[in-house]
Design a protein around this motif. Structure first.
Motif, PDB file in Angstrom:
ATOM      1  N   ASP A 138      -4.202   7.826  -9.470  1.00  0.00           N
ATOM      2  CA  ASP A 138      -4.495   6.469  -8.663  1.00  0.00           C
ATOM      3  C   ASP A 138      -4.863   5.391  -9.677  1.00  0.00           C
ATOM      4  O   ASP A 138      -4.209   4.269  -9.612  1.00  0.00           O
ATOM      5  N   ARG A 163       0.914  -1.137   0.151  1.00  0.00           N
ATOM      6  CA  ARG A 163      -0.235  -0.049  -0.022  1.00  0.00           C
ATOM      7  C   ARG A 163       0.800   1.259  -0.187  1.00  0.00           C
ATOM      8  O   ARG A 163       0.601   2.191  -0.510  1.00  0.00           O
ATOM      9  N   HIS A 169       2.552   1.666  -3.542  1.00  0.00           N
ATOM     10  CA  HIS A 169       1.429   2.023  -4.524  1.00  0.00           C
ATOM     11  C   HIS A 169       1.061   3.591  -4.263  1.00  0.00           C
ATOM     12  O   HIS A 169       1.112   4.457  -5.111  1.00  0.00           O
ATOM     13  N   HIS A 229      -4.197   9.687   0.346  1.00  0.00           N
ATOM     14  CA  HIS A 229      -5.494   8.860  -0.278  1.00  0.00           C
ATOM     15  C   HIS A 229      -5.907   7.477   0.234  1.00  0.00           C
ATOM     16  O   HIS A 229      -7.043   7.070   0.530  1.00  0.00           O
ATOM     17  N   ASP A 230      -4.877   6.740   0.672  1.00  0.00           N
ATOM     18  CA  ASP A 230      -5.208   5.409   0.926  1.00  0.00           C
ATOM     19  C   ASP A 230      -4.764   4.952   2.351  1.00  0.00           C
ATOM     20  O   ASP A 230      -4.558   3.967   2.895  1.00  0.00           O
TER      21      ASP A 230
HETATM   22 MG    MG Z   1      -5.026   4.279  -4.101  1.00  0.00          MG
END
Ligand code: MG
Length: 379
Positions: A201, A81, A84, A113-114
Motif C-alpha cells: 500500500d 481508489r 490504487h 483494504h480500501d
Molecule cells: Mg490504500
C-alpha cells in the motif's frame, strides 16, 4: 477430464500450498474458518473464494468512482481508489510470490483494504467522523469490516460475505485500536501476508501520488529531484537513455522506484525473517513486524512522504476542493438525519435497528464521488 474432478480438491489445494509455500506462510488448511461453516468448494481454496467474493461485491465496484487523492474533476489520468487498489494487489502479489507467502490470502486482503472508503477520500472520512462523534466515530478501516461482515449480502441466509477469519483479522489490524479494546493478544501479531499488503500500500501511494501530482502540474520534476530517492532513480534513467522527454523520464522513474522499493523490501524482510528464525506461522505471530524497508530506504521514503504531505496533500487547490466536498457531505448528513424517510428503504431499516446516525453514515459512505455530487446538486 471432468470439469469438476471427483477426488476432493480441497485436499489438492492443501497439497499445493504444502508443496509451494514457505514454512512461515499461512496455509488455508490451518485457517480458523468462517463464522458460518461452509462445505469446501470443489476446486477453489477458501482464500481464493474470499478474494472472489470481494471482487464481486458492490462496494468493490464503487471504488471505481471514489477519490484516491484527486477527484474526477481533475481529469482521468490519475488513480482512482480502484486503480490504487489494483496497484496494491499487484505489488503485494509480487512480494508474496517472491517470499512464498499465500498469494490468495494476500490478494483478498489487498482488494479489500480500501473498500470502506467513503466518497472524497480522507476528506469524506473526516466529515463522517465528525458527524459520528457522539456515536463511535467513523474510520474507513472499521467501515470496511462493517461492509464485509454486515452490509454486503453474499448469501440470502446470512449477512456479510462470511469471509475467512484470517482475512477479517488482517483488516481488523488496520483499524485503530479503541481504548476499550485490549491490544492485539499475545502471540496474535500480524501474519506476513498482512504485513506485505501494508508494505505494498505504501509503495503504491508514494510512487503514484508523485506521478499523479506531476501530471496534474501541482508539483515540478525539479522539486522531486531534490529528494535522494527520486534523484538516484533519475540518474539511473540518464545512464540508460541518452534523451528522454519529461513524460518518458517520469514513467521510467516511477517504474524504477517501485522496483527499487520492492527489491529493498524483499531483501530487508528476508534478512529479518532469517535473523529471527521465523519458521512457522506461530513464530510470525509472536514476532515484531518484519516486512519493512531497510533503514536507508525507510529514511528516503519518509522524506518523499513528507514532501508529498506538504506539497501535494496540502496543495491550495486540493485543500479548496477538499473543503467544497466536505461542506457538501456535511450538508447531506444533516439533511438525511432530519428526514430519514428520504433514505433508500434498506437504510431506513438500519435506522430502526442501529439508529439514524449509523444509517445515514452507511448510506453516505456507500456513495461514489459522482453519486454524492449528483445528490447534492439535486438538493
Ligand atoms: Mg490504500
Amino acid at each position: 477430464m471432468p470439469l469438476v474432478p471427483s477426488q476432493p480438491l480441497a485436499d489438492a489445494v492443501a497439497q499445493r500450498e504444502q508443496a509451494t509455500l514457505a514454512p512461515y506462510a499461512m496455509r488455508s488448511a490451518d485457517s480458523a474458518g468462517r463464522k458460518q461453516g461452509e462445505p469446501p468448494h470443489p476446486y477453489r481454496g477458501p482464500f481464493q473464494r474470499d478474494r472472489d467474493r470481494i471482487v464481486h461485491c458492490a462496494a468493490f465496484r464503487r471504488l471505481s468512482s471514489k477519490t484516491q487523492v484527486f477527484t474526477g474533476d481533475l481529469g482521468d489520468y490519475h488513480r482512482t481508489r480502484l486503480t490504487h487498489t489494483l496497484e496494491v494487489a499487484s505489488i503485494a502479489r509480487t512480494l508474496a510470490r517472491a517470499m512464498r507467502l499465500n498469494e490468495d490470502l494476500v490478494e483478498a486482503l489487498a482488494l479489500m483494504h480500501d473498500i470502506g472508503h467513503p466518497p472524497f477520500g480522507h476528506a469524506g472520512e473526516a466529515v463522517l467522523h465528525e458527524c459520528m462523534q457522539q456515536h463511535g466515530g467513523f474510520n474507513h478501516n472499521c467501515h470496511a469490516l462493517r461492509i464485509v461482515e454486515h452490509l454486503e449480502q453474499g448469501d440470502p441466509r446470512s449477512s456479510g460475505l462470511n469471509l475467512s477469519a484470517e482475512v477479517l483479522e488482517g483488516q481488523r489490524l488496520r483499524a485503530p485500536q479503541r481504548r476499550e479494546d485490549a491490544g492485539p493478544q499475545e502471540g496474535h501479531g500480524a501474519l506476513l501476508e498482512v504485513q506485505v499488503v501494508d508494505a505494498a500500500d505504501s509503495i503504491a501511494y508514494d510512487t503514484h501520488d508523485a506521478d499523479d501530482a506531476l501530471e496534474l502540474g501541482l508539483i515540478e520534476m525539479g522539486e522531486l529531484l531534490e529528494l535522494p530517492l527520486w534523484k538516484e532513480a533519475a540518474a539511473a534513467a540518464a545512464d540508460r537513455f541518452a534523451t528522454l522527454s519529461q513524460r518518458q523520464l517520469r514513467r521510467i522513474i516511477v517504474r524504477d522506484l517501485i522496483e527499487r522499493l520492492v527489491s529493498d523490501m524483499l531483501a530487508a524482510s528476508t534478512l529479518r525473517i532469517a535473523a529471527q528464525g521465523l519458521d512457522s506461522v506461530a513464530a510470525v505471530r509472536r514476532s515484531e513486524r518484519v516486512v519493512h524497508p531497510s533503514h536507508e530506504l525507510a529514511e528516503q521514503k519518509a522524506e518523499l512522504e513528507g514532501f508529498l504531505y506538504q506539497r501535494v496533500y496540502r496543495h491550495p487547490e486540493i485543500l479548496a476542493q477538499r473543503k467544497r466536498a466536505q461542506d457538501a457531505l456535511r450538508g447531506m448528513f444533516v439533511g438525511y438525519l432530519a428526514d430519514i424517510a428520504r433514505l433508500p428503504e434498506a437504510f431506513q431499516l438500519t435506522a430502526r435497528a442501529n439508529g439514524a446516525h449509523q444509517a445515514v453514515t452507511d448510506y453516505l459512505a456507500s456513495l461514489t464521488d459522482r453519486s454524492a455530487r449528483q445528490e447534492f446538486e439535486r438538493g
